[in-house]
Motif scaffolding. Structure first.
Motif, PDB file in Angstrom:
ATOM      1  N   ASP A  80       0.829  -1.203   0.000  1.00 62.49           N
ATOM      2  CA  ASP A  80       0.000   0.000   0.000  1.00 62.49           C
ATOM      3  C   ASP A  80       0.866   1.256   0.000  1.00 62.49           C
ATOM      4  N   GLU A  83       2.477   1.742  -3.444  1.00 63.75           N
ATOM      5  CA  GLU A  83       1.493   2.243  -4.404  1.00 63.75           C
ATOM      6  C   GLU A  83       1.170   3.705  -4.141  1.00 63.75           C
ATOM      7  N   HIS A  84       1.038   4.052  -2.884  1.00 67.30           N
ATOM      8  CA  HIS A  84       0.723   5.431  -2.519  1.00 67.30           C
ATOM      9  C   HIS A  84       1.847   6.372  -2.956  1.00 67.30           C
ATOM     10  N   HIS A  85       3.088   5.970  -2.723  1.00 66.41           N
ATOM     11  CA  HIS A  85       4.218   6.833  -3.076  1.00 66.41           C
ATOM     12  C   HIS A  85       4.502   6.828  -4.573  1.00 66.41           C
ATOM     13  N   SER A  86       4.205   5.750  -5.273  1.00 69.16           N
ATOM     14  CA  SER A  86       4.471   5.729  -6.714  1.00 69.16           C
ATOM     15  C   SER A  86       3.433   6.559  -7.469  1.00 69.16           C
ATOM     16  N   ASN A  87       2.259   6.778  -6.901  1.00 70.43           N
ATOM     17  CA  ASN A  87       1.226   7.582  -7.553  1.00 70.43           C
ATOM     18  C   ASN A  87       1.440   9.079  -7.340  1.00 70.43           C
ATOM     19  N   LYS A  88       2.266   9.473  -6.386  1.00 70.86           N
ATOM     20  CA  LYS A  88       2.531  10.901  -6.154  1.00 70.86           C
ATOM     21  C   LYS A  88       3.510  11.427  -7.194  1.00 70.86           C
ATOM     22  N   PRO A  89       3.235  12.587  -7.765  1.00 75.50           N
ATOM     23  CA  PRO A  89       4.227  13.167  -8.704  1.00 75.50           C
ATOM     24  C   PRO A  89       5.417  13.693  -7.923  1.00 75.50           C
ATOM     25  N   THR A  90       6.599  13.521  -8.448  1.00 75.78           N
ATOM     26  CA  THR A  90       7.784  14.011  -7.785  1.00 75.78           C
ATOM     27  C   THR A  90       7.937  15.511  -8.076  1.00 75.78           C
TER      28      THR A  90
END
Length: 95
Positions: A80, A83-90
């Motif tokens: 989780d 997934e949460h961090h990969s969906n955030k734009p850098t």
């Protein structure tokens, strides 16, 4: 006709024979009681040991299930978070 001495000897022999038979029966009964007692003790110990093994096995499987559940929960939590961090734009990619 048998003499009185002969009758007395015969009665004595019969008494000895009867006493030996009764003694043998009593010994057999005592041996049977001892065997029964020994078998009951061995059976009781075996039953107790089986119970201890059963309870120990139950605790081991319960502990194993708790560990598996904990690992599954940890894996789901990590998944989780990924997934949460990969969906955030850098910050660098947005500019």
């Amino acid at each position: 006709m048998p003499s009185l001495t002969h009758k007395a000897e015969k009665a004595g022999e019969d008494t000895v024979k009867c006493a030996k038979e009764k003694t043998q029966r009593a010994r057999t009964r005592v041996e049977t009681d001892e065997d029964l007692r020994r078998n009951l003790i061995i059976g009781g110990i075996a039953t107790l040991a089986a119970g201890v093994v059963g309870v120990g096995g139950w605790f081991l499987f319960k502990k194993r299930d708790d560990i598996k559940k904990g690992l599954k929960d940890a894996r789901d939590t990590i998944k989780d978070k990924l997934e949460h961090h990969s969906n955030k734009p850098t910050a660098g990619a947005a500019s």
